[in-house]
Design a protein around this motif. Sequence first.
Motif, PDB file in Angstrom:
ATOM      1  N   VAL A 137       0.721  -1.103   0.003  1.00 37.71           N
ATOM      2  CA  VAL A 137      -0.055   0.126   0.008  1.00 37.71           C
ATOM      3  C   VAL A 137       0.764   1.321   0.018  1.00 37.71           C
ATOM      4  O   VAL A 137       2.052   1.090   0.217  1.00 37.71           O
ATOM      5  CB  VAL A 137      -0.767  -0.107   1.400  1.00 37.71           C
ATOM      6  CG1 VAL A 137      -1.750  -1.136   1.155  1.00 37.71           C
ATOM      7  CG2 VAL A 137      -0.104   0.390   2.530  1.00 37.71           C
ATOM      8  N   PRO A 138       0.330   2.378  -0.459  1.00 35.36           N
ATOM      9  CA  PRO A 138       1.080   3.717  -0.277  1.00 35.36           C
ATOM     10  C   PRO A 138       1.070   4.343   0.990  1.00 35.36           C
ATOM     11  O   PRO A 138      -0.046   3.903   1.806  1.00 35.36           O
ATOM     12  CB  PRO A 138       0.486   4.461  -1.377  1.00 35.36           C
ATOM     13  CG  PRO A 138      -0.864   4.121  -1.407  1.00 35.36           C
ATOM     14  CD  PRO A 138      -0.814   2.505  -1.017  1.00 35.36           C
ATOM     15  N   PRO A 139       1.851   5.033   1.539  1.00 33.52           N
ATOM     16  CA  PRO A 139       1.719   5.595   2.902  1.00 33.52           C
ATOM     17  C   PRO A 139       0.953   7.117   2.872  1.00 33.52           C
ATOM     18  O   PRO A 139       0.323   7.159   4.028  1.00 33.52           O
ATOM     19  CB  PRO A 139       3.197   6.033   3.348  1.00 33.52           C
ATOM     20  CG  PRO A 139       4.027   6.261   1.888  1.00 33.52           C
ATOM     21  CD  PRO A 139       3.083   5.394   1.144  1.00 33.52           C
ATOM     22  N   PHE A 161       4.781  -0.786   3.090  1.00 34.62           N
ATOM     23  CA  PHE A 161       4.637   0.369   2.255  1.00 34.62           C
ATOM     24  C   PHE A 161       5.549   0.548   1.245  1.00 34.62           C
ATOM     25  O   PHE A 161       6.739   0.753   1.391  1.00 34.62           O
ATOM     26  CB  PHE A 161       4.743   1.700   3.496  1.00 34.62           C
ATOM     27  CG  PHE A 161       3.539   1.615   4.453  1.00 34.62           C
ATOM     28  CD1 PHE A 161       2.288   2.218   4.132  1.00 34.62           C
ATOM     29  CD2 PHE A 161       3.653   0.779   5.563  1.00 34.62           C
ATOM     30  CE1 PHE A 161       1.182   2.466   4.883  1.00 34.62           C
ATOM     31  CE2 PHE A 161       2.489   1.117   6.406  1.00 34.62           C
ATOM     32  CZ  PHE A 161       1.342   1.682   6.238  1.00 34.62           C
ATOM     33  N   ALA A 162       4.902   1.068   0.048  1.00 36.11           N
ATOM     34  CA  ALA A 162       5.959   1.383  -0.869  1.00 36.11           C
ATOM     35  C   ALA A 162       5.807   2.789  -1.193  1.00 36.11           C
ATOM     36  O   ALA A 162       4.850   3.524  -0.849  1.00 36.11           O
ATOM     37  CB  ALA A 162       5.341   0.738  -2.198  1.00 36.11           C
ATOM     38  N   CYS A 192       1.150   9.416  -5.699  1.00 37.58           N
ATOM     39  CA  CYS A 192       0.459   8.285  -6.221  1.00 37.58           C
ATOM     40  C   CYS A 192       1.774   6.968  -5.923  1.00 37.58           C
ATOM     41  O   CYS A 192       2.855   7.444  -6.014  1.00 37.58           O
ATOM     42  CB  CYS A 192      -0.017   7.814  -7.425  1.00 37.58           C
ATOM     43  SG  CYS A 192      -1.719   8.922  -7.660  1.00 37.58           S
ATOM     44  N   ILE A 193       1.242   6.004  -5.649  1.00 40.69           N
ATOM     45  CA  ILE A 193       2.215   4.986  -5.396  1.00 40.69           C
ATOM     46  C   ILE A 193       3.051   4.772  -6.463  1.00 40.69           C
ATOM     47  O   ILE A 193       2.794   4.808  -7.699  1.00 40.69           O
ATOM     48  CB  ILE A 193       1.358   3.402  -5.081  1.00 40.69           C
ATOM     49  CG1 ILE A 193       2.469   2.451  -4.453  1.00 40.69           C
ATOM     50  CG2 ILE A 193       0.725   2.863  -6.233  1.00 40.69           C
ATOM     51  CD1 ILE A 193       1.738   1.298  -3.713  1.00 40.69           C
ATOM     52  N   ALA A 194       4.299   4.508  -6.022  1.00 38.22           N
ATOM     53  CA  ALA A 194       5.562   4.621  -7.225  1.00 38.22           C
ATOM     54  C   ALA A 194       5.765   3.078  -7.689  1.00 38.22           C
ATOM     55  O   ALA A 194       6.025   2.262  -6.917  1.00 38.22           O
ATOM     56  CB  ALA A 194       6.841   4.964  -6.689  1.00 38.22           C
ATOM     57  N   PRO A 242      11.277   7.508   1.665  1.00 40.56           N
ATOM     58  CA  PRO A 242      11.790   8.819   1.787  1.00 40.56           C
ATOM     59  C   PRO A 242      11.066   9.942   1.001  1.00 40.56           C
ATOM     60  O   PRO A 242      11.011  10.905   1.686  1.00 40.56           O
ATOM     61  CB  PRO A 242      13.302   8.693   1.233  1.00 40.56           C
ATOM     62  CG  PRO A 242      13.283   7.403   0.442  1.00 40.56           C
ATOM     63  CD  PRO A 242      12.094   6.210   0.919  1.00 40.56           C
ATOM     64  N   VAL A 243      10.532   9.620  -0.253  1.00 38.66           N
ATOM     65  CA  VAL A 243       9.788  10.647  -0.964  1.00 38.66           C
ATOM     66  C   VAL A 243       8.501  11.000  -0.038  1.00 38.66           C
ATOM     67  O   VAL A 243       8.365  12.264   0.096  1.00 38.66           O
ATOM     68  CB  VAL A 243       9.492  10.202  -2.414  1.00 38.66           C
ATOM     69  CG1 VAL A 243       8.415  10.951  -3.085  1.00 38.66           C
ATOM     70  CG2 VAL A 243      10.686   9.814  -2.949  1.00 38.66           C
ATOM     71  N   ALA A 244       7.778  10.017   0.675  1.00 39.03           N
ATOM     72  CA  ALA A 244       6.672  10.404   1.321  1.00 39.03           C
ATOM     73  C   ALA A 244       6.840  11.319   2.499  1.00 39.03           C
ATOM     74  O   ALA A 244       6.392  12.190   2.695  1.00 39.03           O
ATOM     75  CB  ALA A 244       5.995   9.094   1.801  1.00 39.03           C
TER      76      ALA A 244
END
Length: 376
Positions: free
Chosen positions: A79-81, A100-101, A109-111, A341-343
């Motif tokens: 899932v995305p964070p 978490f991706a 959006c999820i990468a 790290p991006v999130a």
Amino acid sequence: MISMMKIPLFKPYLGKEELSGLAKVFKSAWVGMGPRTVEFEKRFAEFVGTKEAVGVTSCTAALHIAIQGLGIRSGEVIVPPITHAATASAVMFNGATPVFADVEEDTLCIAPQDIEKKITKRTKAIIAVHLGGHACDMDKILKIARKYKLFVIEDCANATGTLYKGKMAGSLGDAGCFSFEAKKNMTTGDGGMVTTNDSKLAERLRRLRFYGTNLDTWRRFQGQAHYSWRYDIAELGWKYNMNDIQAAIGLAQFKKLPWMLAQKDKLRKMYNKELLGISWLKIPREKPYTKTGWWLYIVQVRERDKFIDFMASRGITTGVHFEPIYHHSYLKKAGVKPVTPVAERVWRHIVSLPYFPTMTKKEFRYVVDTIKKFKP
């Protein structure tokens, strides 16, 4: 001097059409799950372009039974964070672990590239959240899912009406889960829907939403004078069914949806034009494969919390969608240890601006002029 206005973040568009639909339900005396629910499901399936649609009480319920219906009772789900907590909660309801991706910095959006890095032998599915109405890169996600034999569930809570390469969000994966909560692109007060092209899955979802029974109350009655009381509870289920009060509102909202989406498209273009070039603010990026269906207008700003306070002091409500959900104490206690790290970087700058179809030119002008007065 311009007097201070009060501008909400969201505002549902409700009126006499919804009241008329409700009056008919009240007159019929069938307010539970019945003919309006069936009609709403049929029309929603046609709209999304799937064979089936199953009405439920919320998108949380939709995610819960979609995961259960696909047979996921353990393992891991990616899932995305940056999403609502319900995305991960539904995974945990089913005895699985959310992994978490990371997200794309521009779309949030999820990468896809990080999804593949997070896959293990325990991975069962991917939940693709179309955040704010921006479609995920579904071709890449579906390719990864085929490679590793994974299910794909589309979390369309934010994305009623969103198009990905001309196809509706919710028609691309194994199941699509929608929200009709009060603030969404269309509302039933509270409510949700699962869409799928798998008729066997849909039949199981209908059992799971109503205690696990093989025949719900309306299917036992079907408008006939003779009521059949017999049914069988085939498996452990839940009380997640939509009712005809919600469906009546939904049917009226459905007629308004094209206009509401078109108004939000216009408003988005207006925001983009007015806010482009502000040095301390980034307007949202739109990939060429996604169109319409926008629920949120998310910008990234310097000194985000100061900006939110500044806007509030002038009567303008803003929001954050969302802080990474693993920051919440429950997931911390569960031992979740994400590497995204991006999130972590972008969430500190994101803020949602007022965005609703009935926003007037005066309200819009007030919001934009106030933004331009902010000094980070």
